[in-house]
Design a protein around this motif. Structure first.
Motif, mmCIF file in Angstrom:
data_model
loop_
_atom_site.group_PDB
_atom_site.id
_atom_site.type_symbol
_atom_site.label_atom_id
_atom_site.label_comp_id
_atom_site.label_asym_id
_atom_site.label_seq_id
_atom_site.Cartn_x
_atom_site.Cartn_y
_atom_site.Cartn_z
ATOM 1 N N ILE A 76 0.977 -1.279 -0.060
ATOM 2 C CA ILE A 76 0.071 0.111 0.121
ATOM 3 C C ILE A 76 0.776 1.317 0.040
ATOM 4 N N TYR A 77 1.879 1.275 0.866
ATOM 5 C CA TYR A 77 2.616 2.677 0.777
ATOM 6 C C TYR A 77 4.109 2.155 0.530
ATOM 7 N N PRO A 78 4.494 1.847 -0.723
ATOM 8 C CA PRO A 78 5.946 1.843 -1.341
ATOM 9 C C PRO A 78 6.646 2.789 -0.523
ATOM 10 N N HIS A 79 7.918 2.563 -0.603
ATOM 11 C CA HIS A 79 9.276 3.479 -0.107
ATOM 12 C C HIS A 79 9.033 4.770 -0.535
ATOM 13 N N GLY A 80 8.964 5.854 0.301
ATOM 14 C CA GLY A 80 8.930 7.250 0.191
ATOM 15 C C GLY A 80 7.408 7.947 -0.286
ATOM 16 N N THR A 81 6.374 6.990 0.003
ATOM 17 C CA THR A 81 5.135 7.642 -0.379
ATOM 18 C C THR A 81 4.112 8.127 0.826
ATOM 19 N N ILE A 82 4.735 7.826 1.920
ATOM 20 C CA ILE A 82 4.147 8.313 3.149
ATOM 21 C C ILE A 82 4.469 10.014 3.312
ATOM 22 N N GLN A 83 3.541 10.717 3.566
ATOM 23 C CA GLN A 83 3.658 12.289 3.803
ATOM 24 C C GLN A 83 3.344 12.410 5.098
#
Length: 83
Positions: A76-83
């Motif tokens: 769901i959250y690939p590397h670097g997509t969490i803000q």
């Protein structure tokens, strides 16, 4: 965050805490202090093996839930997509 992500985050945290608890509940295989405590708590050898088998099963279930929830969150959250 979507409800699905929240559910998997809760599963990840609960299964992680469960893994820690149930791994610490396992008795040692040697002749140390944990073996002395385990032998004094359990009077018969058959009771010890049943308890150990149940602890093993519960620990495996927690480990599988932890790994599946971790893999789903990684998708769901690939590397670097969490803000």
């Amino acid at each position: 965050m979507t409800p699905l992500v929240i559910i998997f985050l809760i599963l990840l945290v609960v299964s992680g805490i469960g893994l820690i608890v149930f791994i610490l509940l396992h008795s040692g295989k040697g002749t140390g202090i944990s073996d002395m405590i385990a032998s004094s708590v359990y009077s018969s050898q058959t009771g010890t093996s049943i308890v150990e088998k149940n602890l093993d099963r519960i620990t495996i279930v927690f480990a599988v839930v932890f790994l599946v929830s971790l893999l789903v969150l990684m998708v769901i959250y690939p590397h670097g997509t969490i803000q």
